[in-house]
Write an enzyme that holds these catalytic residues in place. Structure first.
Site: not given
Length: 262
Positions: A22, A43, A92, A158, A162
């Protein structure tokens, strides 16, 4: 999306895309399939995974939480069976993590965010590299974020994860370059879609403004004054995997319309 002939990949090109059922991951998966790649995705959403894999002949999948060692090992058993090797990895998988002042964040939520967004990338990459080293060259694309180059108040887990992805990318580019493996990061900005729409609506309620006004405020921080799409990110993945990206490694590419601040 329209694919330029120069972005076509070699016949039988094999790619693993994490969280590929998705969102951005699905856009990347479909773009790779369109240029003839054989793709395996993982997933945590079994239903979305099954729905997508049932629609495409060159697509296989595994249910996997990238933060769980045993599930990642099972993923690579499936990759070996379905693809027989690997030419590229697209890391991802990621979650948004908690939002709030640092003193209010639950340590368990902090750990979960870093485990998925950063440690999960390590767990997948460590098993992918031996497969990539069997080829004359290989490609790893890590999905970071504009939060990977800005401080992000109230989104510290987060942003920390990252930023860590950028450090991992640059370190791996140096380590794996002699083996012909290129490693780059993509930094998406504000990505259009249901997830972002929900964020804008929630933030608008908090601020007591209309959603359209909240969206305008978000886009004021973007030079091009527009969101990006999953296809924008997917096109950059194709570029990096193709021969056009053969001398790009250790780079952090902002696909964001130039986010100026967060």
């Amino acid at each position: 999306m329209t694919v330029e002939p120069s972005l076509l990949l070699p016949p039988g090109y094999r790619v693993l895309v994490t969280a590929g059922a998705s969102g951005i991951g699905q856009a990347i998966t479909l773009a790779l399939l369109k240029v003839g790649a054989r793709v395996h995705i993982c997933d945590t959403d079994a239903s979305a995974l099954r729905e997508l894999t049932d629609q495409h002949l060159n697509l296989s999948g595994s249910v996997c939480d990238v933060a769980v060692d045993a599930e990642v090992e099972g993923l690579f058993a499936d990759v070996a069976r379905e693809l027989g090797g690997l030419d590229a990895l697209v890391n991802n998988a990621g979650i948004a993590g908690p939002t709030g002042a640092i003193e209010t964040i639950d340590p368990a939520e902090w750990r979960r965010c870093l485990e998925v967004d950063l440690t999960g990338m390590f767990l997948v990459t460590r098993l992918a590299v031996p497969l990539l080293k069997r080829n004359l060259e290989g490609c790893i694309v890590n999905i970071s974020s504009a939060a990977g180059r800005f401080g992000y108040a109230f989104r510290t887990p987060y942003a920390a994860a990252k930023w860590g992805v950028i450090g991992l990318t640059q370190s791996l580019a140096k380590e794996l370059g002699p083996a012909g493996i290129r490693v780059n990061a993509i930094l998406p900005g504000i990505v259009e879609g249901p997830r972002m729409a929900g964020v804008i609506e929630a933030r608008a309620r908090e601020m007591g403004v209309e959603a359209a006004e909240m969206e305008r405020r978000y886009l004021e921080r973007v030079s091009l004054r527009r969101m990006v799409s999953g296809d924008d990110v997917a096109g950059t993945v194709l570029f990096l995997c193709s021969s056009l990206g053969r001398n790009l490694s250790g780079q952090s590419l902002g696909v964001c319309g130039n986010v100026e601040s967060l």
